[in-house]
Scaffold this motif. Structure first.
Motif, mmCIF file in Angstrom:
data_model
loop_
_atom_site.group_PDB
_atom_site.id
_atom_site.type_symbol
_atom_site.label_atom_id
_atom_site.label_comp_id
_atom_site.label_asym_id
_atom_site.label_seq_id
_atom_site.Cartn_x
_atom_site.Cartn_y
_atom_site.Cartn_z
ATOM 1 N N GLN A 1 0.850 -1.348 0.001
ATOM 2 C CA GLN A 1 -0.069 0.089 -0.102
ATOM 3 C C GLN A 1 0.790 1.303 -0.020
ATOM 4 N N ALA A 2 0.419 2.324 -0.438
ATOM 5 C CA ALA A 2 0.989 3.547 -0.447
ATOM 6 C C ALA A 2 0.183 4.732 0.220
ATOM 7 N N HIS A 3 0.834 5.824 0.801
ATOM 8 C CA HIS A 3 0.220 6.927 1.474
ATOM 9 C C HIS A 3 1.077 8.100 0.723
ATOM 10 N N ILE A 4 0.257 8.932 -0.115
ATOM 11 C CA ILE A 4 0.708 10.019 -0.760
ATOM 12 C C ILE A 4 0.638 11.250 -0.174
ATOM 13 N N ASP A 5 1.823 12.036 -0.153
ATOM 14 C CA ASP A 5 2.026 13.137 0.748
ATOM 15 C C ASP A 5 2.165 14.384 -0.322
ATOM 16 N N GLY A 6 2.250 13.956 -1.515
ATOM 17 C CA GLY A 6 2.503 14.985 -2.743
ATOM 18 C C GLY A 6 1.239 15.815 -3.083
ATOM 19 N N CYS A 7 -0.043 15.601 -2.301
ATOM 20 C CA CYS A 7 -1.171 16.015 -2.828
ATOM 21 C C CYS A 7 -1.156 17.499 -2.004
ATOM 22 N N ILE A 8 -0.143 17.742 -1.160
ATOM 23 C CA ILE A 8 -0.156 19.071 -0.613
ATOM 24 C C ILE A 8 0.277 20.091 -1.654
ATOM 25 N N TYR A 9 -0.551 21.063 -1.827
ATOM 26 C CA TYR A 9 -0.419 22.148 -2.715
ATOM 27 C C TYR A 9 0.842 23.250 -2.120
ATOM 28 N N PRO B 1 -3.387 -0.500 -3.260
ATOM 29 C CA PRO B 1 -4.103 0.466 -2.351
ATOM 30 C C PRO B 1 -3.643 1.880 -1.980
ATOM 31 N N THR B 2 -4.170 2.930 -2.423
ATOM 32 C CA THR B 2 -3.330 4.062 -2.034
ATOM 33 C C THR B 2 -4.271 5.270 -1.377
ATOM 34 N N THR B 3 -3.538 5.770 -0.137
ATOM 35 C CA THR B 3 -4.585 6.840 0.494
ATOM 36 C C THR B 3 -3.904 8.183 0.260
ATOM 37 N N LEU C 1 8.200 10.793 -4.811
ATOM 38 C CA LEU C 1 8.643 9.358 -4.908
ATOM 39 C C LEU C 1 7.773 8.480 -4.559
ATOM 40 N N ASP C 2 6.843 8.962 -3.781
ATOM 41 C CA ASP C 2 5.681 8.077 -3.112
ATOM 42 C C ASP C 2 4.761 7.531 -4.165
ATOM 43 N N ILE C 3 4.390 8.427 -5.018
ATOM 44 C CA ILE C 3 3.403 8.345 -6.125
ATOM 45 C C ILE C 3 4.133 7.513 -7.093
ATOM 46 N N CYS C 4 5.411 7.991 -7.321
ATOM 47 C CA CYS C 4 6.071 6.894 -8.528
ATOM 48 C C CYS C 4 6.287 5.522 -8.094
ATOM 49 N N ILE C 5 6.344 5.230 -6.613
ATOM 50 C CA ILE C 5 6.195 3.985 -6.142
ATOM 51 C C ILE C 5 4.968 3.303 -6.175
ATOM 52 N N ALA C 6 3.680 3.951 -5.889
ATOM 53 C CA ALA C 6 2.370 3.742 -6.062
ATOM 54 C C ALA C 6 2.006 3.389 -7.652
ATOM 55 N N LEU C 7 2.684 3.840 -8.516
ATOM 56 C CA LEU C 7 2.469 3.835 -9.783
ATOM 57 C C LEU C 7 3.044 2.406 -10.359
ATOM 58 N N THR C 8 4.055 1.978 -9.716
ATOM 59 C CA THR C 8 4.858 0.715 -10.153
ATOM 60 C C THR C 8 4.697 -0.461 -9.120
ATOM 61 N N GLY C 9 4.498 -0.062 -7.902
ATOM 62 C CA GLY C 9 4.424 -1.086 -6.993
ATOM 63 C C GLY C 9 5.451 -1.470 -6.717
ATOM 64 N N ARG C 10 6.852 -0.854 -6.869
ATOM 65 C CA ARG C 10 8.022 -1.620 -6.427
ATOM 66 C C ARG C 10 8.636 -0.377 -5.718
ATOM 67 N N ALA C 11 9.405 -0.688 -4.574
ATOM 68 C CA ALA C 11 10.367 0.186 -3.928
ATOM 69 C C ALA C 11 11.731 -0.389 -3.695
#
Length: 589
Positions: A204-212, A234-236, A319-329
């Protein structure tokens, strides 16, 4: 000519020269640097008030928020970026900001890591020149080179030294679309910098990049959407910068509210869940012990690793969304057993009659001591902290440190014994925290010059249901002072549960405003009343950030003190009983 030359490791290649801006304390760019002027606004930092634009910024490391990468990206797409970054230790949050700006916006600066011993030599020089991994230090720049900074944008090809699966190759070859392809390239570039030899699947991922943070943050997300981005796990989503349902009613300027809301929508379009909380550990989807995840947002990372025993790095925004888009870290750091051991022992002298202000204060102070080292705290074995206490500790700890986790002996799950926490190795250092040390940090957080309070700020991180219950009990049958605003930020899921339990009704009768989707690190005027001069909070994190973010002085205290202040309009100035003895000793001297 230079009389000092250093060689380090180039994290991003390039050249620059100019005035050197040096500090021996790490800096969080989020809450610490204005993305539109380059001014250092962290009022607790030795460089406060300085402008980093065009200067070679030398720091031991970053610290604090994962959103630092986004702030640096905004600076790089504007006119106020530093000319270069020089670190003592390898730094990933700010380095990732440069990599994203270079990849998407063709804007870059050199980044180099020189090690602690060489870094100390920068203190005595006024000017520097960076050429990839070489640094020359000067008292004055050679006349022929001038004093302006220059960079080159010769982005390195993606390395393939990391072992890749068949699916990884398919992502790189574009079989899953342009967004996943670019995301995989960024993941691999960071994996190379981190020294990873393989990637792992994450659950799973949690995305912090949604902060403007400015136009570049929205441009980045909308570019991914245009490329067809879809998350693979799954991503929050973290708190966004506005309460998406109420920002117009709150009087937020549409010039800010509209792009901030659009940014949240862009991540939703990539398949993320509508969570909008900085406390994803309060959701039903919270990870289990040992689960490999990718979370950004500094307090969430620290809580996941330390309290839940899940496994994540302190992932930079994007990097959080990049990993969510690939599923790989990348399989490095706290994803691995050996990366989770403490290296620093901190002994806490026993204190009596602790209240809930102790934990954020202690977290703030411990973070200042440990830098990027993972600490084991001893001496707290009989304190029985609640999950809310650990949440408050972790948020303050994440504000002042660069470490991804902590251990508390016999309390946190990977510290059932000292030997387990240290991995049967001796600590590199042993420190002792005396009550006098905590008193000094108390006055750092509780520094307002006047007792009058105009705003009580609660919910950084977002309130839990148990915190809502505690606050409702304190507010029941009472009304706040008419000249004092009180606002509580909390996630939508907790708000729904608190409403069902009747807590929302009690708090609204008291006069509190409840705000969803966003958090205090993103809130400004008019939620912070333009006439307000002083804020009271129980959050060590917000007490640190508020002076720089909203330009107000702060009082700090426990939850009960916050409610009393909301009713009276004045902070009492009383120290908690567990600190009064230290204050008495200092007064005697």
């Amino acid at each position: 000519m230079s009389d000092v030359s250093l060689t380090g490791r180039s994290l991003v290649r390039g050249s620059a020269q100019g005035e050197l801006l040096y500090a021996d304390v790490g800096l969080s760019f989020w809450g610490g640097v204005d993305p539109f002027s380059g001014e250092i606004i962290d009022r607790h930092h030795p460089l406060s008030g300085q402008c980093l634009a065009g200067r070679l910024l030398a720091l031991p490391s970053g610290r604090g928020s994962c959103t630092g990468s986004s702030v640096l990206m905004e600076l790089l797409t504007g006119d106020h970026a530093p000319a270069a970054l020089i670190f003592a230790d390898q730094e990933e949050i700010l380095t990732l900001g440069v990599i994203i700006a270079e990849t998407l916006f063709n804007s870059t600066i050199p980044v180099v890591c020189v090690g602690p011993e060489a870094f100390a030599k920068l203190r005595q020089r006024r000017f520097a020149r960076v050429e990839d991994d070489k640094i020359c230090l000067f008292d004055s720049l050679p006349q022929s080179r001038g004093t302006s900074a220059t960079t080159r944008n010769d982005a390195q090809p993606v390395p393939y030294s990391v072992s890749l699966s068949e699916s990884d190759h398919a992502l790189l070859d574009g079989h899953y679309g342009k967004a996943a392809q670019e995301a995989m390239r960024i993941v691999l570039r960071m994996a190379e910098l981190q020294g990873a030899d393989q990637l792992i699947d994450i659950s799973q991922a949690h995305i912090d990049g949604c902060i403007y943070t400015g136009p570049a943050s929205l441009r980045f997300a909308e570019q991914l959407v245009e490329w067809g981005a879809q998350v693979r796990v799954p991503t929050t989503l973290n708190s966004i910068s506005v309460d998406q349902c109420r920002w117009r009613a709150q009087g937020i300027d549409p010039a800010f509210g509209e792009p901030a809301s659009a940014l949240g929508n862009a991540y939703m379009a990539m398949g993320a869940q509508l969570s909008y909380t900085c406390a994803p550990y309060l959701l039903d989807s919270a990870p289990k012990a040992g689960e490999q995840i990718v979370w950004a947002e500094s307090n969430a990372v620290v809580y996941a690793n330390s309290v839940l025993a899940a496994r994540t790095l302190k992932y930079p925004d994007y990097l959080d969304i990049c990993i969510a888009l690939t599923g790989r870290a990348p399989f490095v750091g706290t994803h691995r057993d050996q990366g989770r051991f403490a290296t620093l022992r901190i002994d806490i002298k026993p204190l009596d009659t602790l209240d809930d202000a102790f934990w954020p204060l202690l977290g703030y102070h411990v973070g200042l001591l440990c830098g990027s080292e993972i600490p084991l705290l001893c001496g707290l074995e009989e304190t029985a902290p609640s999950r809310d206490d650990l949440k408050a500790f972790g948020a303050a700890f994440a504000t002042t440190s660069a470490a991804p986790m902590f251990h508390i002996n016999q309390i946190t799950p990977e510290a059932t014994s000292e030997s387990q926490a240290f991995g049967d190795l001796p600590p590199s250092r042993v420190l002792v925290i005396e009550p006098d040390d905590l008193l000094a940090s108390w006055y750092e957080l509780d520094h307002a010059e006047t007792p009058q309070v105009d705003l009580v700020s609660l919910g950084n991180p977002h309130f839990s249901l148990s915190e809502c219950a505690a606050l409702a009990a304190l507010c029941s049958g009472r009304r706040k002072h008419p000249d004092v605003a009180m606002a509580v930020t909390l996630g939508r899921a907790v708000y729904a549960d608190a409403s069902e339990a009747g807590y929302v009704t009690t708090l609204e009768r008291f006069g509190a405003q409840l705000i969803n989707d966003t958090c205090w690190c993103m809130l400004g005027e008019p939620v912070v009343p333009p006439t307000a001069r002083t804020i009271m909070t129980n959050s060590g994190k917000y007490a640190h950030y508020a002076p720089g973010l909203v330009g107000r002085q702060v009082h700090f205290g426990n939850l009960a003190e916050c409610v009393e202040t909301a009713c009276s309009g004045e902070a009492s100035g009383r120290l908690p009983t567990w600190l009064t003895a230290a204050a008495t000793r200092q007064g005697a001297h």
